[in-house]
Design a protein around this motif. Structure first.
Motif, PDB file in Angstrom:
ATOM      1  N   ALA A  14     -31.710 -51.466 -46.909  1.00  0.00           N
ATOM      2  CA  ALA A  14     -31.766 -49.648 -47.494  1.00  0.00           C
ATOM      3  C   ALA A  14     -32.059 -50.068 -48.648  1.00  0.00           C
ATOM      4  O   ALA A  14     -31.980 -51.469 -49.434  1.00  0.00           O
ATOM      5  N   GLU A  15     -31.643 -49.074 -49.289  1.00  0.00           N
ATOM      6  CA  GLU A  15     -32.329 -49.032 -50.874  1.00  0.00           C
ATOM      7  C   GLU A  15     -31.619 -49.885 -51.335  1.00  0.00           C
ATOM      8  O   GLU A  15     -29.671 -49.410 -51.201  1.00  0.00           O
ATOM      9  N   GLY A  16     -31.402 -50.408 -52.367  1.00  0.00           N
ATOM     10  CA  GLY A  16     -30.376 -50.701 -53.226  1.00  0.00           C
ATOM     11  C   GLY A  16     -29.761 -52.483 -52.660  1.00  0.00           C
ATOM     12  O   GLY A  16     -29.146 -53.343 -53.440  1.00  0.00           O
ATOM     13  N   ASN A  17     -30.362 -53.255 -51.450  1.00  0.00           N
ATOM     14  CA  ASN A  17     -30.297 -54.450 -50.872  1.00  0.00           C
ATOM     15  C   ASN A  17     -31.197 -55.319 -51.034  1.00  0.00           C
ATOM     16  O   ASN A  17     -32.107 -54.793 -51.275  1.00  0.00           O
ATOM     17  N   PRO A  18     -30.742 -55.910 -51.285  1.00  0.00           N
ATOM     18  CA  PRO A  18     -31.653 -57.669 -51.019  1.00  0.00           C
ATOM     19  C   PRO A  18     -32.556 -57.121 -50.752  1.00  0.00           C
ATOM     20  O   PRO A  18     -32.453 -57.391 -49.138  1.00  0.00           O
ATOM     21  N   LEU A  19     -34.151 -57.625 -50.306  1.00  0.00           N
ATOM     22  CA  LEU A  19     -35.275 -57.664 -49.556  1.00  0.00           C
ATOM     23  C   LEU A  19     -35.783 -59.331 -49.385  1.00  0.00           C
ATOM     24  O   LEU A  19     -35.532 -59.904 -50.129  1.00  0.00           O
ATOM     25  N   THR A  20     -36.045 -59.649 -47.814  1.00  0.00           N
ATOM     26  CA  THR A  20     -36.838 -60.914 -48.291  1.00  0.00           C
ATOM     27  C   THR A  20     -38.261 -61.154 -47.053  1.00  0.00           C
ATOM     28  O   THR A  20     -37.950 -60.112 -46.408  1.00  0.00           O
ATOM     29  N   VAL A  21     -39.086 -61.204 -47.154  1.00  0.00           N
ATOM     30  CA  VAL A  21     -40.654 -61.426 -46.917  1.00  0.00           C
ATOM     31  C   VAL A  21     -40.864 -62.777 -46.524  1.00  0.00           C
ATOM     32  O   VAL A  21     -40.859 -63.769 -47.973  1.00  0.00           O
ATOM     33  N   ALA A  81     -33.492 -53.502 -53.611  1.00  0.00           N
ATOM     34  CA  ALA A  81     -35.334 -52.675 -53.333  1.00  0.00           C
ATOM     35  C   ALA A  81     -34.974 -51.218 -53.222  1.00  0.00           C
ATOM     36  O   ALA A  81     -34.136 -50.717 -53.339  1.00  0.00           O
ATOM     37  N   LEU A  82     -36.345 -50.735 -53.729  1.00  0.00           N
ATOM     38  CA  LEU A  82     -36.330 -49.375 -54.220  1.00  0.00           C
ATOM     39  C   LEU A  82     -37.161 -48.570 -52.790  1.00  0.00           C
ATOM     40  O   LEU A  82     -38.188 -49.477 -51.885  1.00  0.00           O
ATOM     41  N   VAL A  83     -37.252 -47.702 -52.950  1.00  0.00           N
ATOM     42  CA  VAL A  83     -37.896 -46.762 -51.884  1.00  0.00           C
ATOM     43  C   VAL A  83     -39.191 -46.789 -51.902  1.00  0.00           C
ATOM     44  O   VAL A  83     -39.850 -47.099 -51.190  1.00  0.00           O
ATOM     45  N   SER A  84     -39.806 -46.831 -53.142  1.00  0.00           N
ATOM     46  CA  SER A  84     -41.047 -47.351 -53.660  1.00  0.00           C
ATOM     47  C   SER A  84     -41.959 -48.271 -54.048  1.00  0.00           C
ATOM     48  O   SER A  84     -42.647 -48.671 -53.390  1.00  0.00           O
ATOM     49  N   PHE A 112     -40.352 -51.110 -45.201  1.00  0.00           N
ATOM     50  CA  PHE A 112     -40.101 -49.636 -45.438  1.00  0.00           C
ATOM     51  C   PHE A 112     -38.519 -49.881 -45.694  1.00  0.00           C
ATOM     52  O   PHE A 112     -38.091 -50.374 -45.676  1.00  0.00           O
ATOM     53  N   VAL A 113     -38.418 -49.459 -46.982  1.00  0.00           N
ATOM     54  CA  VAL A 113     -37.131 -49.527 -47.531  1.00  0.00           C
ATOM     55  C   VAL A 113     -36.495 -48.129 -47.344  1.00  0.00           C
ATOM     56  O   VAL A 113     -37.145 -47.050 -47.779  1.00  0.00           O
ATOM     57  N   LYS A 114     -35.440 -47.743 -47.007  1.00  0.00           N
ATOM     58  CA  LYS A 114     -34.631 -46.731 -46.730  1.00  0.00           C
ATOM     59  C   LYS A 114     -33.914 -45.960 -47.639  1.00  0.00           C
ATOM     60  O   LYS A 114     -33.109 -46.940 -48.032  1.00  0.00           O
ATOM     61  N   ALA A 115     -33.516 -44.705 -48.292  1.00  0.00           N
ATOM     62  CA  ALA A 115     -32.717 -44.203 -49.088  1.00  0.00           C
ATOM     63  C   ALA A 115     -31.130 -44.063 -48.331  1.00  0.00           C
ATOM     64  O   ALA A 115     -31.155 -43.832 -46.972  1.00  0.00           O
TER      65      ALA A 115
END
Lengths: 115, 115
Positions: A14-21, A81-84, A112-115
């Protein structure tokens, strides 16, 4: 032989949450490690790389990655995370011991980053 | 700099026809790489050149594939005769020769469809 594994085909955030790949590697010597991003209908763009020194590498667009030698990992992270940021992400490795410019790429992880 | 230039961007051809893909690297870059990207196999290095000389062509799938670099500003990847399984996106990338950890810069790719 050199290899790179990206265990997740897709990551949803989700947008604004941290992401890890995630990325793990296997080389016979010490690695050079890279992250690239690919947007639709575009070539790969360089994000960041680990050569030596500080295990935490900062790159473009607020991304960073942590080199962990004991776990042979080089996970890509971003605090918010950003949607972009939605794109295909590739981890890549070069074995500095064997030399040469041959780069092995992982299979890619779709973010995939969801708004 | 215009970046790595590839042409054509899209190519549709019939099985058995000859296909020629073109690449202009970034000026001053001494290394040039050809990659193929498919859903099944991901991103594969086909061949790379240093100062117009092929260094590693171990990734070239068959004799139907050939690559040349007649000068520092131009390279071709030729498939003759083409087959449907050659359908893929073909990327050209270039890099400076200063050190092995140099980043590769990718072109936008040529999307090839062989019917």
């Amino acid at each position: 032989a050199q290899s790179v594994a990206q265990p997740e085909d897709q990551v949803n955030v989700a947008e604004g949450n941290p992401l890890t790949v995630k990325c793990t590697y296997s080389v016979s010597g010490n690695p050079y490690l890279f992250w690239y991003v690919q947007y639709p209908n575009r070539g790969l763009q360089f994000l960041l790389k680990y050569i030596t020194g500080d295990n935490l590498v900062k790159g473009s667009y607020g991304f960073e990655a942590e080199f962990n030698k004991s776990q042979t990992s080089f996970h890509l992270k971003k605090p918010s995370a950003l949607v972009s940021d939605s794109a295909l992400y590739f981890c890549a490795v070069r074995d500095r011991r064997t030399g040469g410019f041959k780069t092995i790429f992982g299979a890619g992880t779709r973010l995939f980053v969801k708004a | 700099d215009a970046g790595v230039i590839q042409s054509p961007r899209h190519e549709v051809t019939e099985m058995g026809q000859e296909v020629t893909l073109r690449c202009k690297p970034i000026s001053g870059h001494d290394y040039l790489f050809w990659y193929r990207q498919t859903m099944m196999r991901g991103l594969e290095l086909l061949i790379y050149f240093n100062n117009n000389v092929p260094i590693d062509d171990s990734g070239m799938p068959e004799d139907r594939f050939s690559a040349k670099m007649p000068n520092a500003s131009f390279s071709t990847l030729k498939i003759q005769p083409s087959e449907p399984r050659d359908s893929a996106v073909y990327f050209c990338a270039s890099s400076r020769a200063l050190a092995i950890q140099e980043t590769q810069y990718f072109g936008p790719g040529t999307r090839l469809l062989v019917l």
